[in-house]
Write an enzyme that holds these catalytic residues in place. Structure first.
Site, PDB file in Angstrom:
ATOM      1  N   ARG A   1     -10.507  -0.712  14.928  1.00  0.00           N
ATOM      2  CA  ARG A   1     -10.524   0.042  13.676  1.00  0.00           C
ATOM      3  C   ARG A   1     -11.506  -0.677  12.769  1.00  0.00           C
ATOM      4  NH1 ARG A   1      -4.784   1.177  10.704  1.00  0.00           N
ATOM      5  NH2 ARG A   1      -5.169  -0.931   9.972  1.00  0.00           N
TER       6      ARG A   1
ATOM      7  N   ARG B   1       1.714 -11.143   7.062  1.00  0.00           N
ATOM      8  CA  ARG B   1       1.300  -9.989   6.259  1.00  0.00           C
ATOM      9  C   ARG B   1       2.173  -8.773   6.572  1.00  0.00           C
ATOM     10  NH1 ARG B   1      -3.802  -9.728   8.363  1.00  0.00           N
ATOM     11  NH2 ARG B   1      -3.311  -7.750   9.331  1.00  0.00           N
TER      12      ARG B   1
ATOM     13  N   TYR C   1      14.766  31.934   3.374  1.00  0.00           N
ATOM     14  CA  TYR C   1      13.515  32.618   3.706  1.00  0.00           C
ATOM     15  C   TYR C   1      13.477  32.984   5.182  1.00  0.00           C
ATOM     16  CZ  TYR C   1      11.393  31.187  -0.732  1.00  0.00           C
ATOM     17  OH  TYR C   1      11.094  31.006  -2.048  1.00  0.00           O
TER      18      TYR C   1
ATOM     19  N   HIS D   1      -5.984  -7.673  12.818  1.00  0.00           N
ATOM     20  CA  HIS D   1      -4.818  -6.787  12.785  1.00  0.00           C
ATOM     21  C   HIS D   1      -4.482  -6.379  14.214  1.00  0.00           C
ATOM     22  CE1 HIS D   1      -1.967  -4.116  10.922  1.00  0.00           C
ATOM     23  NE2 HIS D   1      -2.574  -3.016  11.274  1.00  0.00           N
TER      24      HIS D   1
ATOM     25  N   LYS E   1       0.847  -1.210   0.000  1.00  0.00           N
ATOM     26  CA  LYS E   1       0.000   0.000   0.000  1.00  0.00           C
ATOM     27  C   LYS E   1       0.878   1.254   0.000  1.00  0.00           C
ATOM     28  CE  LYS E   1      -0.241  -0.331   5.045  1.00  0.00           C
ATOM     29  NZ  LYS E   1      -1.086  -0.705   6.197  1.00  0.00           N
TER      30      LYS E   1
ATOM     31  N   CYS F   1      13.180  24.934   2.058  1.00  0.00           N
ATOM     32  CA  CYS F   1      12.310  25.562   1.065  1.00  0.00           C
ATOM     33  C   CYS F   1      11.556  24.467   0.308  1.00  0.00           C
ATOM     34  CB  CYS F   1      13.114  26.387   0.072  1.00  0.00           C
ATOM     35  SG  CYS F   1      14.369  27.431   0.814  1.00  0.00           S
ATOM     36  N   MET F   2      10.744  24.874  -0.652  1.00  0.00           N
ATOM     37  CA  MET F   2       9.977  23.883  -1.413  1.00  0.00           C
ATOM     38  C   MET F   2      10.888  22.934  -2.195  1.00  0.00           C
ATOM     39  SD  MET F   2       6.944  24.502  -4.191  1.00  0.00           S
ATOM     40  CE  MET F   2       6.043  25.648  -3.166  1.00  0.00           C
ATOM     41  N   ASP F   3      11.947  23.489  -2.783  1.00  0.00           N
ATOM     42  CA  ASP F   3      12.799  22.697  -3.691  1.00  0.00           C
ATOM     43  C   ASP F   3      14.259  22.630  -3.269  1.00  0.00           C
ATOM     44  OD1 ASP F   3      10.459  22.907  -5.466  1.00  0.00           O
ATOM     45  OD2 ASP F   3      11.171  24.964  -5.710  1.00  0.00           O
TER      46      ASP F   3
HETATM   47  C1  LIG Z   1      -0.324  -1.651   6.931  1.00  0.00           C
HETATM   48  C2  LIG Z   1      -0.878  -2.932   7.354  1.00  0.00           C
HETATM   49  C3  LIG Z   1      -0.045  -4.056   7.518  1.00  0.00           C
HETATM   50  C4  LIG Z   1       1.459  -3.985   7.478  1.00  0.00           C
HETATM   51  O1  LIG Z   1       1.939  -3.403   8.688  1.00  0.00           O
HETATM   52  P1  LIG Z   1       3.511  -3.282   8.980  1.00  0.00           P
HETATM   53  O2  LIG Z   1       3.582  -2.751  10.360  1.00  0.00           O
HETATM   54  O3  LIG Z   1       4.041  -2.311   7.977  1.00  0.00           O
HETATM   55  O4  LIG Z   1       4.088  -4.620   8.819  1.00  0.00           O
HETATM   56  C5  LIG Z   1      -0.646  -5.271   7.757  1.00  0.00           C
HETATM   57  N1  LIG Z   1      -1.995  -5.381   7.862  1.00  0.00           N
HETATM   58  C6  LIG Z   1      -2.814  -4.313   7.747  1.00  0.00           C
HETATM   59  C7  LIG Z   1      -4.281  -4.489   7.894  1.00  0.00           C
HETATM   60  C8  LIG Z   1      -2.290  -3.050   7.498  1.00  0.00           C
HETATM   61  O5  LIG Z   1      -3.099  -1.992   7.413  1.00  0.00           O
END
Ligand SMILES: *Cc1c(COP(=O)(O)O)cnc(C)c1O
Length: 375
Positions: free
Chosen positions: A137, A222, A266, A166, A39, A311-313
Site C-alpha cells: 500500500r 500503534r 416500505y 504496516h 483516525k 428505513c432511513m430513521d
Molecule cells: C489503521 C491503522 C493502524 C491501526 O490498525 P488496527 O488494526 O486498528 O490496530 C495502524 N497503522 C496504520 C498505518 C493504520 O492505517
C-alpha cells in the site's frame, strides 16, 4: 439507568475510563509506549474526547489518516504529538508545521515536493518515513528504504522523527507473511545502523501485532481497534480483561398490535401471519445501521428480531414475545442488557463485514455521550 439525558432518541455511550484501561493494558503487555490510532473519528467513538483520554492514559502520539483529523485535535487544544499516516498534499505542509503535526512520507516525488516547500517557507517539518515491507500500500519498497531515509536526513528542513511499516496479515496468527515483513523491516533498520543514520522512533505494530508479535514491538506500538476493546479479528480475539468502550442505544418509538395480514414497512417485505405485536425503534440506515433483513437488538433483556426493511430513521421489530414493551423503552444495538450482549462482531457477521466497518459507519447525527467511571 437511562442515559438519554438530553432527550435524544438514539445515542452512543463511550466509556473513556475503559478506553484508558485498555491503553494501559497494552502498555503493560508490551512494555512500550502506545501511539493511539484515532483516525475516522476514533473508529466512530469521537475523535476529540478519545484523543484527550488517550493522551491522559499516556499515549505518546495520536495517529490519524488525514491532516484534517489532526487539525481537529489541535483545534480542541490537545497538544500531544500527532502523526498523519496517510497522504498529505505538499500545499498543506505549512499548516502541518504551524500546528506541530508530523507527516508521513511514503514516496520520492512527494518527499521532493515537501523539501521544496519547506525550503520556501524556511521551516522544519517532522517526518516519519513509511517503508513497504509487504502490505503493498503506502511506502517505499524495503529495498529502497535505507536510501530514502538517508536522503531525508540530508534535507535542510527535514527532521526524520520516525520510520515505520504496516502489516497486511497480523490478525492471521499462523500466516508467515508477518514474520517476513518483520525480517524485511529489520534489514532496513540494519542498513540504517550501518550508514550511521538514526531512524528516530521505530514503529510497526497494529493491534494484532501489538497483541501477538513481540518481535514487532520496536520502540512503540500503534494499535487502533484494541484500544476500543474490539477484537482485531474473530480468530485473533483480545485476551480477557479488555473492555468494549462503546454501547449503541436508541428508544422504542412505537409499539402496537397489528391485525393478521398487515404489510409492514416500505415495500411490505413482511406480513403479519396472525395478530402481531410490532415495534418501531428510532434507528435507521442514516445512523449507520445496515439495511439488511435480519438485524437483532435487545429490549427488556430479550433478543428481538427485525420485521420488514430498515428505513432511513426507523427500524421495525417483531415484539410478539414482548407485549409489555412500551414506547420510550431502551433498545440496545451494541452492548448489554439483562445479561444479554450484542457485540460489534456479531453485527459485523450479520452484515458480512468486519467490526471496524460497523463502528466507523456510526454517523454524526448519533449523539455521543461520554462517561467516565473513574472520574
Ligand atoms: C489503521 C491503522 C493502524 C491501526 O490498525 P488496527 O488494526 O486498528 O490496530 C495502524 N497503522 C496504520 C498505518 C493504520 O492505517
Amino acid at each position: 439507568m437511562n442515559m438519554s439525558i438530553n432527550g435524544q432518541s438514539i445515542w452512543l455511550e463511550i466509556n473513556l475510563a475503559a478506553l484508558r484501561r485498555n491503553i494501559n493494558r497494552l502498555q503493560q503487555h508490551t512494555q512500550r509506549p502506545v501511539m493511539a490510532v484515532v483516525k475516522a473519528n476514533a473508529y466512530g467513538h469521537g475523535i476529540v474526547e478519545v484523543s484527550r483520554a488517550a493522551a491522559q492514559a499516556g499515549a505518546i502520539y495520536l495517529c490519524v489518516a488525514r491532516i484534517e483529523e489532526a487539525l481537529k485535535i489541535r483545534q480542541a487544544g490537545i497538544g500531544t504529538p500527532i502523526l498523519v499516516m496517510g497522504y498529505t498534499k505538499p500545499s498543506k505542509v505549512l499548516e502541518a508545521v504551524e500546528n506541530h503535526v508530523s507527516l508521513t512520507v511514503s514516496d520520492w516525488n512527494t518527499a521532493r515536493a515537501y523539501a521544496k516547500k519547506t525550503a520556501e517557507i524556511k521551516k522544519k517539518i517532522h517526518l516519519h518515513a513509511k517503508i513497504d515491507t509487504g502490505m503493498s500500500r503506502l511506502g517505499v519498497l524495503a529495498e529502497d528504504g535505507a536510501n530514502f531515509c538517508n536522503w531525508i536526513t540530508q534535507q535542510d528542513f527535514f527532521h526524520l522523527e520516525g520510520v515505520f511499516t504496516h502489516f497486511a496479515c497480523a490478525d492471521e496468527l499462523s500466516n508467515p507473511v508477518t514474520d517476513q515483513q518483520i525480517q524485511r523491516f529489520n534489514v532496513v533498520l540494519d542498513e540504517l545502523r550501518s550508514l550511521g543514520i538514526k531512524p528516530g522512533l521505530v514503529h510497526a505494530s497494529n493491534s494484532a501485532a501489538t497483541l501477538f508479535y513481540p518481535a514487532a514491538w520496536y520502540d512503540a506500538v500503534r494499535p487502533g481497534i484494541a484500544i476500543y476493546g474490539l477484537n482485531p479479528a474473530p480468530n485473533a480475539p483480545l485476551p480477557a480483561g479488555y473492555e468494549q468502550v462503546l454501547s449503541w442505544k436508541c428508544l422504542l418509538a412505537s409499539a402496537k398490535t397489528l391485525p393478521k395480514g398487515a404489510g409492514v414497512g416500505y415495500g411490505h417485505t413482511y406480513f403479519t401471519s396472525r395478530e402481531e405485536h410490532i415495534g418501531v425503534a428510532a434507528i435507521g440506515y442514516a445512523d449507520g445501521f445496515r439495511r439488511v433483513r435480519d438485524n437483532i437488538a435487545l429490549l427488556r433483556g430479550k433478543r428481538i428480531h427485525q420485521a420488514g426493511s430498515v428505513c432511513m430513521d426507523q427500524t421495525l421489530w417483531s415484539l410478539d414475545d414482548l407485549p409489555e414493551a412500551e414506547v420510550g423503552d431502551e433498545v440496545i444495538l451494541i452492548g448489554q442488557q439483562g445479561g444479554q450482549t450484542i457485540t460489534a462482531d456479531e453485527i459485523a457477521a450479520l452484515w458480512g463485514t468486519i467490526n471496524y466497518e460497523v463502528v466507523c459507519g456510526l454517523t454524526d447525527r448519533v449523539h455521543r455521550i461520554f462517561i467516565d467511571d473513574e472520574a
